[in-house]
Design an enzyme around this catalytic site. Structure first.
Site, PDB file in Angstrom:
ATOM      1  N   THR A  20     -10.516  -5.039   1.452  1.00  0.00           N
ATOM      2  CA  THR A  20     -11.106  -6.188   2.141  1.00  0.00           C
ATOM      3  C   THR A  20     -12.271  -5.755   3.005  1.00  0.00           C
ATOM      4  OG1 THR A  20      -9.038  -7.390   2.135  1.00  0.00           O
ATOM      5  CG2 THR A  20     -10.594  -7.992   3.856  1.00  0.00           C
ATOM      6  N   SER A  66      -6.872  -2.648  -3.150  1.00  0.00           N
ATOM      7  CA  SER A  66      -5.850  -1.591  -3.098  1.00  0.00           C
ATOM      8  C   SER A  66      -4.488  -2.029  -3.622  1.00  0.00           C
ATOM      9  CB  SER A  66      -5.717  -1.017  -1.684  1.00  0.00           C
ATOM     10  OG  SER A  66      -4.889  -1.803  -0.870  1.00  0.00           O
ATOM     11  N   ASP A 100      -3.394  -3.323   1.705  1.00  0.00           N
ATOM     12  CA  ASP A 100      -2.130  -3.574   0.987  1.00  0.00           C
ATOM     13  C   ASP A 100      -1.330  -2.306   0.692  1.00  0.00           C
ATOM     14  OD1 ASP A 100      -2.534  -6.276   1.049  1.00  0.00           O
ATOM     15  OD2 ASP A 100      -3.300  -6.433  -0.993  1.00  0.00           O
TER      16      ASP A 100
HETATM   17  N1  ASP Z   1      -5.927  -6.877  -1.114  1.00  0.00           N
HETATM   18  C1  ASP Z   1      -6.725  -6.177  -0.131  1.00  0.00           C
HETATM   19  C2  ASP Z   1      -6.623  -4.696  -0.443  1.00  0.00           C
HETATM   20  O1  ASP Z   1      -5.603  -4.136  -0.174  1.00  0.00           O
HETATM   21  C3  ASP Z   1      -6.206  -6.490   1.220  1.00  0.00           C
HETATM   22  C4  ASP Z   1      -6.935  -5.835   2.363  1.00  0.00           C
HETATM   23  O2  ASP Z   1      -7.660  -4.875   2.231  1.00  0.00           O
HETATM   24  O3  ASP Z   1      -6.713  -6.308   3.504  1.00  0.00           O
HETATM   25  O4  ASP Z   1      -7.538  -4.111  -0.953  1.00  0.00           O
END
Ligand code: ASP
Length: 332
Positions: A20, A66, A100
């Site tokens: 993110t 991630s 994540d």
């Molecule tokens: N889905 C994202 C990741 O883990 C969530 C984040 O980074 O907050 O890459």
């Protein structure tokens, strides 16, 4: 591709993996409807001041969400960390990462590197395009920790808090301060560019089993370890299906099972019976607690038929078991 940002006597290397923190949304007010892993790591550093006497060098290792982390990325990340840590002028490494699976990458890197310099994972809960992104401050705090004399081991920095790789876990779905260190508490805080330490840094290089790093790099595939949760109405049928796959000669047969147990390591009897069948068939089985806090305490005078992993969460226990199995001849 590596890019020099500034010259200086000591360097901090910033490895980008996506998440993110590198996310883009269509509108600045949208903090959740974004695509992760879009903005390059060099761009994440623009406008961020390096700590005094430090120059930054950015390298893009991956560009993923991630949640989709793979052993291919982990292997590459471990190799890049090992390479840069061996450079005498490198003070430390910062890794920009999704939230994540951040705790898994942190634990993995600590287990295979146990570095004598700091490796600092950082992240964001809001995308780079947000009205008020949290990524830049997290990166700045992470750089401070990575440049700190005496710091070592793999840690995570988020929302001004420093967590050890052993204890860190994501505990909230959207708050900016999304991580916690459970009973252990955080290692410390980053306050206006100064680290206030509460506990000592994670273990030193001697902690890594001899040859583990080389085995991890050389293995064609890593041992398959699955996590199964014990719950009301749990059954043993998933375990039996995995055993059937093994018998039928699956390309990647299950070699280990982590049982995410209730409370102090207790298991539904149906799952436990199936897990014991798996053990007899040569599968390594361990118990971790699915509780958010605490550790599994052994009962006095009682032998454990399925060993417990103490305070490790199920996802970290999976990594620990996978690395342990990497040492076994069948997976070399
Ligand atoms: N889905 C994202 C990741 O883990 C969530 C984040 O980074 O907050 O890459």
């Amino acid at each position: 591709m590596a890019q020099d940002i500034r010259d200086g006597r000591r360097r901090v290397i910033v490895l980008g993996t996506g998440g993110t923190i590198a996310g883009r949304a269509a509108a600045p007010g949208d903090n959740i409807g974004y695509a992760a892993g879009q903005v390059g790591v060099s761009d994440l550093l623009s406008g961020i001041e390096a700590p005094d006497g430090i120059s930054l060098l950015a390298e893009q290792v991956a560009q993923i969400d991630s949640k989709d982390m793979t052993s291919v990325v982990w292997r590459e990340l471990a190799l890049r960390c090992a390479h840069w840590l061996a450079e005498p002028d490198v003070a430390g490494i910062v890794i920009t990462h999704g939230t994540d699976t951040l705790e898994e990458t942190a634990f993995f890197l600590q287990s295979v590197l146990s570095p004598h310099k700091p490796v600092v994972l950082t992240c964001a809960m809001r995308p780079a395009t947000a009205l008020a992104p949290d990524g830049p401050q997290n990166v700045r705090d992470a750089l401070v920790v990575a440049a700190m004399p005496g710091a070592h081991g793999v840690v995570a920095v988020c929302a001004g808090t420093v967590h050890s790789a052993f204890d860190v876990r994501k505990v909230h779905t959207y708050r900016l301060d999304a991580f916690d260190s459970g009973d252990a508490g955080p290692l410390g805080y980053v306050e206006e560019g100064v680290v206030r330490l509460h506990r000592s840094w994670p273990g030193a290089a001697a902690d890594v089993a001899s040859g583990l790093f080389e085995r991890m790099i050389e293995a064609r595939t890593w041992p398959r370890v699955e996590i199964l949760v014990s719950h009301a109405e749990a059954r043993g049928s998933i375990v039996d299906s995995l055993l059937q796959e093994r018998r039928l000669g699956a390309a990647e047969p299950v070699q280990g099972l982590v049982l995410a147990a209730t409370g102090n390591g207790t298991l539904h009897h149906a799952l436990e019976e199936a897990a014991l069948r798996a053990q007899s068939a040569g599968v390594a089985v361990v118990r971790a607690t699915r509780c958010a806090q605490g550790r599994i305490l052994p009962k006095a005078g009682e032998a454990e038929s399925i060993p417990s992993v103490g305070a490790l969460t199920p996802v970290k226990a999976r990594i620990a078991l996978m690395l342990e199995l990497l040492g076994s001849p069948s997976t070399a």
